[in-house]
Write a protein that holds these residues in place. Structure first.
Motif, mmCIF file in Angstrom:
data_model
loop_
_atom_site.group_PDB
_atom_site.id
_atom_site.type_symbol
_atom_site.label_atom_id
_atom_site.label_comp_id
_atom_site.label_asym_id
_atom_site.label_seq_id
_atom_site.Cartn_x
_atom_site.Cartn_y
_atom_site.Cartn_z
ATOM 1 N N ILE A 1 16.906 -33.020 97.531
ATOM 2 C CA ILE A 1 16.309 -31.928 98.296
ATOM 3 C C ILE A 1 17.286 -30.762 98.388
ATOM 4 C CG2 ILE A 1 14.921 -33.539 99.664
ATOM 5 C CD1 ILE A 1 16.809 -32.986 102.040
ATOM 6 N N SER A 2 16.736 -29.564 98.519
ATOM 7 C CA SER A 2 17.552 -28.372 98.738
ATOM 8 C C SER A 2 16.691 -27.328 99.433
ATOM 9 C CB SER A 2 18.066 -27.805 97.418
ATOM 10 O OG SER A 2 18.742 -26.570 97.637
ATOM 11 N N GLU A 3 17.301 -26.558 100.332
ATOM 12 C CA GLU A 3 16.600 -25.431 100.947
ATOM 13 C C GLU A 3 16.946 -24.130 100.254
ATOM 14 O OE1 GLU A 3 17.688 -24.460 104.964
ATOM 15 O OE2 GLU A 3 19.778 -25.031 104.654
ATOM 16 N N MET A 4 17.805 -24.200 99.235
ATOM 17 C CA MET A 4 18.236 -22.996 98.544
ATOM 18 C C MET A 4 17.328 -22.697 97.347
ATOM 19 S SD MET A 4 20.604 -21.847 100.303
ATOM 20 C CE MET A 4 21.924 -22.245 101.443
ATOM 21 N N PRO A 5 17.221 -21.422 96.965
ATOM 22 C CA PRO A 5 16.356 -21.057 95.837
ATOM 23 C C PRO A 5 16.982 -21.446 94.504
ATOM 24 C CG PRO A 5 17.546 -19.142 96.592
ATOM 25 C CD PRO A 5 17.886 -20.248 97.564
ATOM 26 N N LEU A 6 16.175 -21.505 93.478
ATOM 27 C CA LEU A 6 16.708 -21.720 92.135
ATOM 28 C C LEU A 6 17.675 -20.590 91.800
ATOM 29 C CD1 LEU A 6 13.492 -22.787 90.175
ATOM 30 C CD2 LEU A 6 15.197 -24.240 91.300
ATOM 31 N N GLY A 7 18.747 -20.949 91.118
ATOM 32 C CA GLY A 7 19.746 -19.958 90.744
ATOM 33 C C GLY A 7 20.849 -19.762 91.755
ATOM 34 N N HIS A 8 20.706 -20.383 92.949
ATOM 35 C CA HIS A 8 21.719 -20.201 93.987
ATOM 36 C C HIS A 8 22.917 -21.113 93.713
ATOM 37 C CE1 HIS A 8 23.174 -19.168 98.067
ATOM 38 N NE2 HIS A 8 23.669 -20.386 98.030
ATOM 39 N N VAL A 9 24.073 -20.504 93.450
ATOM 40 C CA VAL A 9 25.314 -21.256 93.236
ATOM 41 C C VAL A 9 25.948 -21.541 94.596
ATOM 42 C CG1 VAL A 9 27.608 -21.222 92.184
ATOM 43 C CG2 VAL A 9 25.670 -20.159 91.004
ATOM 44 N N PRO A 10 26.244 -22.812 94.916
ATOM 45 C CA PRO A 10 26.755 -23.115 96.255
ATOM 46 C C PRO A 10 28.101 -22.460 96.537
ATOM 47 C CG PRO A 10 26.918 -25.046 94.829
ATOM 48 C CD PRO A 10 26.109 -24.024 94.089
ATOM 49 N N ARG A 11 28.217 -21.906 97.748
ATOM 50 C CA ARG A 11 29.456 -21.315 98.222
ATOM 51 C C ARG A 11 30.018 -22.196 99.330
ATOM 52 N NH1 ARG A 11 25.911 -16.418 99.948
ATOM 53 N NH2 ARG A 11 24.828 -18.308 100.606
ATOM 54 N N ALA A 12 31.244 -21.932 99.732
ATOM 55 C CA ALA A 12 31.896 -22.775 100.747
ATOM 56 C C ALA A 12 31.063 -22.840 102.023
ATOM 57 C CB ALA A 12 33.297 -22.249 101.047
ATOM 58 N N ARG A 13 30.458 -21.727 102.435
ATOM 59 C CA ARG A 13 29.718 -21.699 103.687
ATOM 60 C C ARG A 13 28.383 -22.434 103.601
ATOM 61 N NH1 ARG A 13 28.409 -15.244 103.589
ATOM 62 N NH2 ARG A 13 26.708 -15.264 102.067
ATOM 63 N N ASP A 14 27.943 -22.757 102.376
ATOM 64 C CA ASP A 14 26.671 -23.467 102.221
ATOM 65 C C ASP A 14 26.788 -24.952 102.526
ATOM 66 O OD1 ASP A 14 25.260 -21.186 101.384
ATOM 67 O OD2 ASP A 14 25.967 -21.433 99.325
ATOM 68 N N PHE A 15 27.991 -25.517 102.452
ATOM 69 C CA PHE A 15 28.129 -26.963 102.625
ATOM 70 C C PHE A 15 27.922 -27.402 104.074
ATOM 71 C CE2 PHE A 15 30.030 -26.119 98.544
ATOM 72 C CZ PHE A 15 29.530 -27.153 97.769
ATOM 73 N N PRO A 16 28.488 -26.701 105.075
ATOM 74 C CA PRO A 16 28.145 -27.085 106.455
ATOM 75 C C PRO A 16 26.654 -26.958 106.739
ATOM 76 C CG PRO A 16 30.102 -25.705 106.432
ATOM 77 C CD PRO A 16 29.539 -25.668 105.047
ATOM 78 N N ARG A 17 26.026 -25.939 106.179
ATOM 79 C CA ARG A 17 24.584 -25.773 106.344
ATOM 80 C C ARG A 17 23.841 -26.946 105.698
ATOM 81 N NH1 ARG A 17 21.164 -20.270 105.513
ATOM 82 N NH2 ARG A 17 19.087 -21.193 105.511
ATOM 83 N N ARG A 18 24.287 -27.351 104.500
ATOM 84 C CA ARG A 18 23.713 -28.510 103.820
ATOM 85 C C ARG A 18 23.869 -29.771 104.659
ATOM 86 N NH1 ARG A 18 26.514 -31.511 99.790
ATOM 87 N NH2 ARG A 18 28.231 -31.249 101.271
ATOM 88 N N ASN A 19 25.018 -29.884 105.354
ATOM 89 C CA ASN A 19 25.307 -31.101 106.122
ATOM 90 C C ASN A 19 24.283 -31.360 107.220
ATOM 91 O OD1 ASN A 19 27.534 -31.352 104.514
ATOM 92 N ND2 ASN A 19 29.018 -30.749 106.059
ATOM 93 N N ARG A 20 23.695 -30.298 107.779
ATOM 94 C CA ARG A 20 22.704 -30.507 108.840
ATOM 95 C C ARG A 20 21.446 -31.182 108.282
ATOM 96 N NH1 ARG A 20 20.298 -25.985 107.048
ATOM 97 N NH2 ARG A 20 18.170 -25.541 107.765
ATOM 98 N N LEU A 21 21.177 -30.985 106.980
ATOM 99 C CA LEU A 21 20.031 -31.648 106.358
ATOM 100 C C LEU A 21 20.324 -33.124 106.118
ATOM 101 C CD1 LEU A 21 18.905 -28.989 103.707
ATOM 102 C CD2 LEU A 21 18.335 -29.148 106.135
ATOM 103 N N ILE A 22 21.570 -33.435 105.758
ATOM 104 C CA ILE A 22 21.957 -34.841 105.555
ATOM 105 C C ILE A 22 21.753 -35.621 106.840
ATOM 106 C CG2 ILE A 22 23.860 -36.404 105.026
ATOM 107 C CD1 ILE A 22 25.060 -34.237 103.258
ATOM 108 N N SER A 23 22.304 -35.110 107.934
ATOM 109 C CA SER A 23 22.191 -35.821 109.209
ATOM 110 C C SER A 23 20.778 -35.739 109.778
ATOM 111 C CB SER A 23 23.192 -35.263 110.225
ATOM 112 O OG SER A 23 23.016 -33.872 110.406
ATOM 113 N N GLY A 24 20.124 -34.590 109.604
ATOM 114 C CA GLY A 24 18.804 -34.406 110.182
ATOM 115 C C GLY A 24 17.746 -35.319 109.591
#
Length: 356
Positions: free
Chosen positions: A187-210
């Protein structure tokens, strides 16, 4: 799902703002009509661009070509517990066996630079939990994440991506993701073509736990990203588990601190199962838009100035802001919407907000 920024300025509401807009205006159409005006009142110095139907159709076509389904909360394949969050993605890009993502999940996270013992335990724990019927959620990272995914592929595992589905990180895990998709999902909430940046990983983490009933942290040094996941999990009301480690190993310093702070110490899968079994019996209820919310509510200029004056770079609890503003929660939330759409507001965990 967030959109790619094209042109000079685009209005891109985040998940929390999206839900607030729908609740406030009653429909997506009404919210879209009001977006430019809200952003202007919040202090945006240039008009924003609303993404067109043509843009949306192009995104849908590209997603279908890659085998990505764009799902809304409540649809089959959208993890049910993730849909309960206030900041659940309004659209989630999902690939793989969608039925697997509807099953109960346990998240396993930990150090990228894991010890041999940590990797072995993560793999054993993931396999045992998978054998017990749980889907294993993790972030497709090196180290503990990888070990958890690999040993639970047969029973189903979910990879949560920090970038778009076509921008896998780390790139050497493309083959691992392909194996996961056969019986699990990504799963991802980011659009196609979005290269992950450092600030995207904490945001991603809320989906893992959620998405999970609980989060197991196997190894984590001080200031580790896995500790961010544990903190977010606690804020979301998820169970937090920690595997103890040697006081002499800095990779165990974070997990040992979690135990001191009240996380459940575990040494085997049974510890996790016994803790989450009571939770599994509770019904999952998705929040619906508030039909009684005021539509097109207009804060007065004095209210707006007072609320903005109370905000600053230091995060402030929303409840405290409402109390100090001396006005209704609806007015405060409307002003916060304006500021966020203008790119002037940052939302933190635990109901905290600050000016950027």
């Amino acid at each position: 799902m967030n959109n790619k920024v094209c042109g000079v300025c685009a209005i891109i509401p985040g998940p929390h703002t999206f839900r607030s807009l729908i609740n406030h205006f009653g429909s997506a159409r009404s919210a879209l009509e009001r977006l430019p005006d809200l952003a202007r009142r919040g202090g945006a110095d240039r008009p924003g661009r609303i993404y067109s139907e043509e843009d949306a159709r192009a995104e849908l076509a590209a997603s279908r070509k890659l085998g990505v389904s764009l799902l809304a909360p409540g649809e089959a394949g959208y993890p049910p517990r993730l849909a309960m969050l206030d900041d659940a993605p309004p659209l989630l890009g999902v690939r793989g066996a969608l039925g697997t993502l509807m099953r109960p999940m346990i998240a396993i996270v930990g150090s990228r630079n894991a010890s041999g013992a940590g990797l072995k335990f993560a793999g054993t724990l993931a396999r045992d939990l998978s054998d017990a019927g749980f889907v294993i959620a993790s972030g497709l990272a090196r180290g503990i994440d990888q070990a958890a995914h690999r040993t639970s592929i047969a029973g189903g595992t979910m990879a949560v991506l920090a970038g778009g589905h076509d921008k896998i990180y780390p790139p050497e895990h493309v083959d691992l993701l392909a194996a996961i998709l056969a019986s699990g999902g990504a799963i991802s909430e980011m659009p196609l073509g979005h290269v992950p940046r450092a600030r995207d990983f904490p945001r991603r983490n809320r989906l893992i736990s959620g998405a999970a009933l609980g989060v197991v942290v196997v190894e984590a040094a001080h200031r580790s990203g896995s500790l961010i996941t544990a903190r977010i999990a606690a804020e979301q009301g998820r169970e937090v588990f920690a595997v103890p480690g040697s006081p002499l190993d800095p990779r165990a310093a974070g997990t040992n601190d979690l135990i001191k702070q009240g996380a459940t110490l575990i040494t085997e899968a049974t510890d996790v199962i016994q803790a989450v079994e009571p939770i599994m019996g509770r019904p999952i209820e998705l929040r619906e838009p508030d039909e009684n919310a005021p539509i097109n509510f207009e804060p007065e200029a004095g209210d707006r100035a007072r609320i903005v004056g109370l905000l600053g770079p230091t995060p402030l609890l929303l409840d405290d802001l409402i109390r100090m503003a001396g006005t209704s929660p609806a007015i405060v939330r409307t002003v916060l919407l304006e500021l966020e759409l203008a790119g002037r507001l940052e939302r933190h965990g635990g109901g905290l907000v600050s000016l950027i």
